[in-house]
Design a protein around this motif. Sequence first.
Motif, mmCIF file in Angstrom:
data_model
loop_
_atom_site.group_PDB
_atom_site.id
_atom_site.type_symbol
_atom_site.label_atom_id
_atom_site.label_comp_id
_atom_site.label_asym_id
_atom_site.label_seq_id
_atom_site.Cartn_x
_atom_site.Cartn_y
_atom_site.Cartn_z
ATOM 1 N N GLY A 33 0.769 -1.236 0.000
ATOM 2 C CA GLY A 33 0.000 0.000 0.000
ATOM 3 C C GLY A 33 0.800 1.286 0.000
ATOM 4 N N ASN A 34 2.128 1.209 0.050
ATOM 5 C CA ASN A 34 2.887 2.454 -0.045
ATOM 6 C C ASN A 34 4.217 2.215 -0.748
ATOM 7 O OD1 ASN A 34 5.247 2.342 1.930
ATOM 8 N ND2 ASN A 34 3.558 1.806 3.293
ATOM 9 N N ARG A 35 4.682 3.246 -1.404
ATOM 10 C CA ARG A 35 5.869 3.140 -2.249
ATOM 11 C C ARG A 35 7.135 2.890 -1.433
ATOM 12 N NH1 ARG A 35 7.054 4.010 -7.612
ATOM 13 N NH2 ARG A 35 9.253 4.423 -7.988
ATOM 14 N N HIS A 36 7.262 3.528 -0.276
ATOM 15 C CA HIS A 36 8.479 3.366 0.525
ATOM 16 C C HIS A 36 8.703 1.898 0.896
ATOM 17 C CE1 HIS A 36 11.666 4.281 3.346
ATOM 18 N NE2 HIS A 36 11.016 3.566 4.253
ATOM 19 N N ASP A 37 7.669 1.270 1.435
ATOM 20 C CA ASP A 37 7.795 -0.148 1.790
ATOM 21 C C ASP A 37 8.006 -1.007 0.543
ATOM 22 O OD1 ASP A 37 7.520 0.406 4.473
ATOM 23 O OD2 ASP A 37 5.403 -0.145 4.566
ATOM 24 N N ALA A 38 7.345 -0.645 -0.556
ATOM 25 C CA ALA A 38 7.499 -1.392 -1.804
ATOM 26 C C ALA A 38 8.938 -1.318 -2.304
ATOM 27 C CB ALA A 38 6.543 -0.863 -2.862
ATOM 28 N N GLU A 39 9.560 -0.151 -2.179
ATOM 29 C CA GLU A 39 10.959 -0.015 -2.586
ATOM 30 C C GLU A 39 11.868 -0.880 -1.717
ATOM 31 O OE1 GLU A 39 11.497 4.222 -2.447
ATOM 32 O OE2 GLU A 39 10.621 4.505 -4.438
ATOM 33 N N ASP A 40 11.552 -0.977 -0.418
ATOM 34 C CA ASP A 40 12.312 -1.869 0.464
ATOM 35 C C ASP A 40 12.183 -3.315 0.008
ATOM 36 O OD1 ASP A 40 13.091 0.289 1.998
ATOM 37 O OD2 ASP A 40 11.645 -0.093 3.614
ATOM 38 N N VAL A 41 10.986 -3.706 -0.418
ATOM 39 C CA VAL A 41 10.754 -5.061 -0.912
ATOM 40 C C VAL A 41 11.554 -5.310 -2.193
ATOM 41 C CG1 VAL A 41 9.019 -6.590 -1.944
ATOM 42 C CG2 VAL A 41 8.553 -5.454 0.227
ATOM 43 N N VAL A 42 11.599 -4.324 -3.078
ATOM 44 C CA VAL A 42 12.378 -4.472 -4.314
ATOM 45 C C VAL A 42 13.844 -4.719 -3.977
ATOM 46 C CG1 VAL A 42 13.211 -3.296 -6.393
ATOM 47 C CG2 VAL A 42 10.805 -3.122 -5.748
ATOM 48 N N LEU A 75 7.541 -8.399 5.767
ATOM 49 C CA LEU A 75 7.400 -7.019 6.214
ATOM 50 C C LEU A 75 6.049 -6.787 6.894
ATOM 51 C CD1 LEU A 75 8.789 -4.288 6.373
ATOM 52 C CD2 LEU A 75 7.882 -3.763 4.106
ATOM 53 N N ILE A 76 4.993 -7.366 6.336
ATOM 54 C CA ILE A 76 3.664 -7.255 6.958
ATOM 55 C C ILE A 76 3.683 -7.882 8.347
ATOM 56 C CG2 ILE A 76 1.279 -8.090 6.823
ATOM 57 C CD1 ILE A 76 1.563 -7.773 3.713
ATOM 58 N N ARG A 77 4.289 -9.048 8.466
ATOM 59 C CA ARG A 77 4.361 -9.717 9.780
ATOM 60 C C ARG A 77 5.182 -8.903 10.766
ATOM 61 N NH1 ARG A 77 4.936 -15.331 7.120
ATOM 62 N NH2 ARG A 77 2.766 -15.956 7.153
ATOM 63 N N LEU A 78 6.288 -8.351 10.299
ATOM 64 C CA LEU A 78 7.119 -7.527 11.174
ATOM 65 C C LEU A 78 6.322 -6.338 11.694
ATOM 66 C CD1 LEU A 78 9.855 -6.725 12.424
ATOM 67 C CD2 LEU A 78 10.343 -5.525 10.278
ATOM 68 N N ARG A 79 5.612 -5.669 10.813
ATOM 69 C CA ARG A 79 4.809 -4.519 11.234
ATOM 70 C C ARG A 79 3.711 -4.948 12.204
ATOM 71 N NH1 ARG A 79 6.324 -1.022 6.980
ATOM 72 N NH2 ARG A 79 8.533 -0.854 7.481
ATOM 73 N N SER A 80 3.120 -6.102 11.958
ATOM 74 C CA SER A 80 2.076 -6.618 12.833
ATOM 75 C C SER A 80 2.634 -6.893 14.225
ATOM 76 C CB SER A 80 1.469 -7.879 12.228
ATOM 77 O OG SER A 80 0.519 -8.428 13.096
ATOM 78 N N ARG A 81 3.810 -7.523 14.270
ATOM 79 C CA ARG A 81 4.452 -7.787 15.573
ATOM 80 C C ARG A 81 4.764 -6.491 16.293
ATOM 81 N NH1 ARG A 81 8.142 -11.451 12.734
ATOM 82 N NH2 ARG A 81 7.015 -13.378 12.590
ATOM 83 N N GLN A 82 5.296 -5.516 15.555
ATOM 84 C CA GLN A 82 5.610 -4.233 16.173
ATOM 85 C C GLN A 82 4.353 -3.588 16.739
ATOM 86 O OE1 GLN A 82 7.505 -2.382 12.790
ATOM 87 N NE2 GLN A 82 9.555 -2.979 13.466
ATOM 88 N N ASP A 83 3.260 -3.648 16.003
ATOM 89 C CA ASP A 83 1.990 -3.085 16.477
ATOM 90 C C ASP A 83 1.521 -3.801 17.746
ATOM 91 O OD1 ASP A 83 2.036 -1.327 14.356
ATOM 92 O OD2 ASP A 83 0.528 -2.417 13.175
ATOM 93 N N ARG A 84 1.658 -5.147 17.764
ATOM 94 C CA ARG A 84 1.237 -5.908 18.958
ATOM 95 C C ARG A 84 2.099 -5.557 20.157
ATOM 96 N NH1 ARG A 84 0.466 -10.396 15.303
ATOM 97 N NH2 ARG A 84 2.478 -11.216 15.940
ATOM 98 N N VAL A 85 3.398 -5.372 19.951
ATOM 99 C CA VAL A 85 4.281 -4.999 21.062
ATOM 100 C C VAL A 85 3.876 -3.644 21.612
ATOM 101 C CG1 VAL A 85 6.649 -4.317 21.629
ATOM 102 C CG2 VAL A 85 6.242 -6.426 20.372
ATOM 103 N N ILE A 86 3.608 -2.708 20.729
ATOM 104 C CA ILE A 86 3.190 -1.370 21.171
ATOM 105 C C ILE A 86 1.868 -1.459 21.926
ATOM 106 C CG2 ILE A 86 2.362 0.876 20.343
ATOM 107 C CD1 ILE A 86 4.519 0.593 18.097
ATOM 108 N N ASP A 87 0.909 -2.235 21.421
ATOM 109 C CA ASP A 87 -0.371 -2.406 22.108
ATOM 110 C C ASP A 87 -0.184 -3.037 23.478
ATOM 111 O OD1 ASP A 87 -1.717 -1.297 19.970
ATOM 112 O OD2 ASP A 87 -2.384 -3.229 19.144
ATOM 113 N N THR A 88 0.668 -4.057 23.551
ATOM 114 C CA THR A 88 0.925 -4.730 24.829
ATOM 115 C C THR A 88 1.566 -3.765 25.818
ATOM 116 O OG1 THR A 88 1.181 -6.848 23.725
ATOM 117 C CG2 THR A 88 2.107 -6.661 25.941
#
Length: 193
Positions: free
Chosen positions: A47-56, A92-105
């Motif tokens: 959904g965003n170019r910055h993350d997409a460039e990291d994937v490339v 990358l999606i999983r990493l972001r999800s984990r980071q979000d869960r850590v912040i929520d916790t």
Amino acid sequence: MNTIDRSDTGGDDQILDRFRSGDELALRWLYDRYGAAVLHLGQTSLGNRHDAEDVVQATFVAAWQSRERYDPRLGSPLAWLLGIARRKAVDLIRLRSRQDRVIDTMRQVETAGAGAGGPDPDTVIDRLVIADELRGLEPAQRQVLALTFYDDLTHVQIAALTGMPLGTVKSHLRRGIARLRSRWEVDRAASGS
């Protein structure tokens, strides 16, 4: 000469042979030819170019590092690169999800601690014991348990993601849980609970 003239190389097959043998110009040719498709997949997935460039970038680094394993009989270079890109996007999606869960916790712990004099000590100790025991598992068991409990994946999804046979995934999960349960029971008995 900083470019590959396809008329001098005999076509794509020879370029791929040069790529597999470590020719950086062939890597550049692959990037020029397929980079836009990899970027499109990344943008669509993330959904965003910055993350997409990291994937490339991660995709072409992974392709370069595993270039000897590429087999053109199993698929086109584009299919191979898009397969790598999909895995990098999912990571990358999983990493972001984990980071979000850590912040929520952390927010939950802070909120619970503010009203009741701090988080429940038993809960904190239990979490520390589990985290410590997970670190003690062999890497494959730790990976399977983390994907099961933190990412909420099924056995079949874990097998597909890791490349492990389904029976191996189930065995790692069963042995890992048994080890955690054993440690938990020993700690409970020692504390007199």
